[in-house]
Write an enzyme that holds these catalytic residues in place. Structure first.
Site, PDB file in Angstrom:
ATOM      1  N   TRP A 136       0.825  -1.215   0.000  1.00  0.00           N
ATOM      2  CA  TRP A 136       0.000   0.000   0.000  1.00  0.00           C
ATOM      3  C   TRP A 136       0.858   1.263   0.000  1.00  0.00           C
ATOM      4  O   TRP A 136       0.484   2.264  -0.622  1.00  0.00           O
ATOM      5  CB  TRP A 136      -0.990  -0.028   1.162  1.00  0.00           C
ATOM      6  CG  TRP A 136      -1.818  -1.269   1.108  1.00  0.00           C
ATOM      7  CD1 TRP A 136      -1.772  -2.330   1.969  1.00  0.00           C
ATOM      8  CD2 TRP A 136      -2.752  -1.642   0.076  1.00  0.00           C
ATOM      9  NE1 TRP A 136      -2.628  -3.317   1.548  1.00  0.00           N
ATOM     10  CE2 TRP A 136      -3.239  -2.931   0.399  1.00  0.00           C
ATOM     11  CE3 TRP A 136      -3.217  -1.009  -1.087  1.00  0.00           C
ATOM     12  CZ2 TRP A 136      -4.182  -3.598  -0.402  1.00  0.00           C
ATOM     13  CZ3 TRP A 136      -4.153  -1.667  -1.884  1.00  0.00           C
ATOM     14  CH2 TRP A 136      -4.624  -2.941  -1.538  1.00  0.00           C
ATOM     15  N   ASP A 141      -1.823   6.419   6.356  1.00  0.00           N
ATOM     16  CA  ASP A 141      -2.847   5.488   5.905  1.00  0.00           C
ATOM     17  C   ASP A 141      -3.088   4.519   7.070  1.00  0.00           C
ATOM     18  O   ASP A 141      -2.271   3.637   7.327  1.00  0.00           O
ATOM     19  CB  ASP A 141      -2.354   4.745   4.662  1.00  0.00           C
ATOM     20  CG  ASP A 141      -3.321   3.655   4.211  1.00  0.00           C
ATOM     21  OD1 ASP A 141      -4.334   3.411   4.898  1.00  0.00           O
ATOM     22  OD2 ASP A 141      -3.053   3.032   3.160  1.00  0.00           O
ATOM     23  N   LYS A 173     -12.442  -2.351   7.456  1.00  0.00           N
ATOM     24  CA  LYS A 173     -11.731  -3.250   8.370  1.00  0.00           C
ATOM     25  C   LYS A 173     -12.251  -3.030   9.798  1.00  0.00           C
ATOM     26  O   LYS A 173     -12.970  -3.854  10.320  1.00  0.00           O
ATOM     27  CB  LYS A 173     -10.236  -3.035   8.231  1.00  0.00           C
ATOM     28  CG  LYS A 173      -9.739  -3.531   6.856  1.00  0.00           C
ATOM     29  CD  LYS A 173      -8.534  -2.795   6.357  1.00  0.00           C
ATOM     30  CE  LYS A 173      -8.268  -2.970   4.884  1.00  0.00           C
ATOM     31  NZ  LYS A 173      -7.931  -4.296   4.401  1.00  0.00           N
TER      32      LYS A 173
END
Lengths: 360, 360
Positions: B103, B172, B196
């Site tokens: 990511w 992030d 999540k």
């Protein structure tokens, strides 16, 4: 309140009740797999099947040719206002736009960041009370595409004849997609926010002819390139799973209800009930010119703003919700998308007649 | 299948059952208003109240200072990879990134379109099996910000100590937001996909210090400017209503469960059960270095790929779903976010021990 009010909201809008009940079941336990729909990995075979079925139903019902990709994206139609020119324009390129309301104005503003924008027609001076007919404008020969909004939610206008041009048509069909049969092959890109005729908010459907995927300048970020999503079947990153699933349910309902032929006929009947009432009265006055009237959003005024406020308030008390017109037009707006029941329109007409009798 | 399997999916991930049941009810008839949650106008007072309550709960639970805006956006964390540099960089500007996995690599790629990117640290050569500790890297003095990913879902690593720098931290936090207490005031921007620890897919939460809203270059499209959404309370266009609503339900559950203090302790207990099992065995081998181990995603390998396949298959038969590791690491990944029950971790540990006994 009754179990179910009549929801005339312009969007998010009323959905078929069977869709809501099925979603309620699957959210807790999807197909008795012991896992809720909104907890499932988007890469699970169960959810991949949901996405495939949704796309396949959309292709079938909307008769989408095989050389078009169907994408389920996030960010709403408003993100498409930027993505279209980001992908199709660039330094020195031109595109033509028809300015028929708030949403086309917003799209024009974004496009101007990425190219020369030729606004070939505007109905702004008449408070966007009509859309142009073919022949009312000319498209710049150097244009990459002709952009228009097929139905203008706020003003209650709709294109009943699409622009006649050899340019690629790019259409914001957010508020009338799936309300009638169209020839998709005349379009380069059709996009639509889901939250009117297709499902809940949170997903924009993009239908794009595949040769348009390769024009994007190199400096466009990955997420804003159509090709990114086309190459990965809308699974480049986690998609809006619940919205895609819900669109699938709405499409199943649409198919069961007779598809676009039946829906188009029903939509015409529903709109005609309202327009006939408006035309038969001096009390109600339609905003849109007759040839441009929308079958999705019926806009009209009463003699005074005070009567309009009273109308909305008395209607709400009877369970007719969401009838207040957009502030830029005022008055009343009845949004009667695919899933809005004909009985609700009949009941509104009856209420309008009673209200006129008491107040004129 | 049992009524409820153990869902170890990395995301979309398991949600509290009471959230699912409440959503199921409200989808059909929201607060007995005669309208389903997903049909309501985002501008209705009922839905505005939902959004306000969700934001207010997030501010309370995460202790967000008043000079930060909370935005509910679409497009996932992947869109933020581009939005961060679009808003904070521009010609000749520099930013520092820590490369700790898939990511961050993707975020670096997008940022390179908008400025000079200084990758101050990378753990790629060791298959991202750790994150740097403070002092392992230096931040370029001209950097606008330092970007990092607090938890790396794929590799099972997590920052337990945040970077020590006077630059704005941009984080992030998709896979560990709300899993522990943090000092938000150390960050310029925190963003996280909801799917999540917060809710279903379809919404990214952005927490941004308000002085960062005014740096965006003029040529950035409206929808990609943080200020657009901050100025309109995430209602510039139709927001992802169902996701915002669901985040609100999850936050209510989190508050009732004791907030971040209780959650952090529980998350440490759950992770410790697995790491202790791994450390006490020669059969299981953790992927992440000890100091970088994630409390959200526990990654480990078995002696052979064949045994890993057998483990996943036997586990699935017992109702342990989603344990297959990401292809870039292989092996097993147990994602045990906030809503994953401790009993599920205990049952997995028991299964691991039995499996080891039978197969070592």
């Amino acid at each position: 309140m009754p179990d179910r009010i009549y929801n005339f909201s312009p969007g998010p809008a009323t959905l078929p009740q069977e869709v809501l009940h099925q979603a309620a079941k699957d959210i807790v336990n999807f197909k008795d797999k012991g896992i809720g729909l909104i907890e499932m990995s988007h890469r699970s075979k169960e959810f991949m099947a949901v996405t495939e079925e949704t796309e396949s139903l959309l292709r079938e019902l909307f008769a989408i040719p095989s050389n078009y990709k169907v994408l389920f994206l996030q960010g709403g139609a408003s993100t498409q206002f930027a993505m279209v020119p980001m992908n199709l324009l660039g330094n020195g390129k031109t595109a033509t736009y028809l300015n028929t309301g708030t949403w086309s104005k917003k799209a024009i503003k974004e496009a101007q960041l990425f190219g020369d924008i030729d606004v070939a027609y505007s109905s702004e001076e008449s408070v966007f009370n009509h859309v142009p007919q073919p022949g009312d404008y000319t498209v710049a020969p150097e244009s990459e595409y002709l952009y228009f909004v097929s139905n203008n939610t706020i003003y209650g206008t709709q294109f009943h004849e699409f622009p006649d041009t050899d340019k690629d048509l790019i259409c914001d069909m957010s508020s009338d997609i799936l309300s009638r049969k169209i020839d998709v092959s005349r379009f380069g890109i059709i996009f639509a926010g889901a939250q009117k005729n297709m499902g809940p908010a949170g997903c924009a459907v993009v239908i794009i002819r595949d040769d348009l995927l390769d024009r994007t300048p190199d400096n466009v970020p990955t997420m804003f390139r159509y090709k990114t999503h086309a190459d990965k079947g809308s699974m480049f990153n986690t998609p809006p799973c619940f919205a895609i699933y819900s669109i699938g349910l709405v499409l199943k309902w649409l198919k069961k209800s007779g598809g676009l032929d039946a829906m188009e006929a029903l939509n015409q009947e529903k709109a005609a009930l309202l327009y006939t009432t408006i035309d038969g009265s001096d009390f109600f006055r339609g905003h849109a010119k007759t040839a441009s009237r929308s079958n999705m959003n019926v806009t009209f005024n009463l003699p005074t703003p005070e009567l309009e406020a009273q109308f909305i308030s008395e209607a709400a008390a009877k369970g007719f919700d969401g009838l207040k017109g957009h502030r830029s037009v005022g008055g009343i707006r009845a949004s009667i998308y695919n899933a809005f029941p004909k009985k609700g329109v009949e009941d509104l007409v009856e209420f309008m007649k009673e209200f006129e009798k008491k107040n004129s």
